[in-house]
Design an enzyme around this catalytic site. Sequence first.
Site, PDB file in Angstrom:
ATOM      1  N   CYS A   1       8.141   8.453  -2.654  1.00 56.23           N
ATOM      2  CA  CYS A   1       7.639   7.123  -3.017  1.00 56.23           C
ATOM      3  C   CYS A   1       6.306   6.864  -2.332  1.00 56.23           C
ATOM      4  O   CYS A   1       6.264   6.604  -1.123  1.00 56.23           O
ATOM      5  CB  CYS A   1       8.679   6.074  -2.630  1.00 56.23           C
ATOM      6  SG  CYS A   1       8.099   4.378  -2.629  1.00 56.23           S
TER       7      CYS A   1
ATOM      8  N   CYS B   1       5.837   3.387  -0.659  1.00 57.58           N
ATOM      9  CA  CYS B   1       6.646   3.232   0.552  1.00 57.58           C
ATOM     10  C   CYS B   1       5.828   3.562   1.797  1.00 57.58           C
ATOM     11  O   CYS B   1       6.077   3.016   2.889  1.00 57.58           O
ATOM     12  CB  CYS B   1       7.881   4.126   0.493  1.00 57.58           C
ATOM     13  SG  CYS B   1       9.027   3.716  -0.862  1.00 57.58           S
TER      14      CYS B   1
END
Length: 250
Positions: free
Chosen positions: A171, A174
């Site tokens: 991700c 993230c």
Amino acid sequence: MDSGLRARLALVRPGRHRVRLAMRISVKHLFTLSAFVLLTACGGARSYPKDARTVIVSLDKLDCSDCGDGIARDLRERPGVYDARFDRRKAEVQVVAAPNVDVFTAVRTLAAEDGFEAILGAGKGRYLEHVPFPEGADVRMVVEDGSDVPDLAPHLASGKVTVVDFSAEWCGPCRQVDEHMAKVLGARTDVAYRRLDVGDWDTPLAKRYLANVPQLPYVVVYDKRGVAIDRIAGVDLARLDRAIIKGSSP
């Protein structure tokens, strides 16, 4: 590649629109659909020429899964390539192609354009290392493989605001939360950071906590008493800061 674009392309939970569509199918058309699926299962599986070969290329120093997905999409459009798939958990591209297609060179060229490396063979894919946190910061990786955590309460820091971050190594956005929290932890000692890598959307951890969450990262902020005061899906650093301030108030 722009991280905001990656958030939209790679991190939204897949499949919900298809579920809603399926629910609208009438009984009249359901029989036709079932017959089609049965025929496809019996004889419609994709087949390749006998001389087709499968090549696996690992991607190294990836910062998000969308780069790998982009490589697979590009390869699928090329002559002689029958299929190309990216495994985001393994950071590998698997390609089925004609013998005269130089798969590795094609993947290596595409990878270089995005600033990462290609390595021939499986089991060598890696994402970028996690952001370093200040020495002495209250940071803990609770789980890394998406295994279940039945109760978050034991992992909260008593007397501190605890930021619980559900994320994944594939991700990209993230990482923005990690970078921001590194700055917060460098400036404050009354904040703790707990990180949980969900692995993917189908892991036990994701099934327990992300059933109604549309995208990663997913952050839950707890005040000093252990009460959840905000839940944030996606990157909203200003909102995260407000929640931390609120949680630290007497």
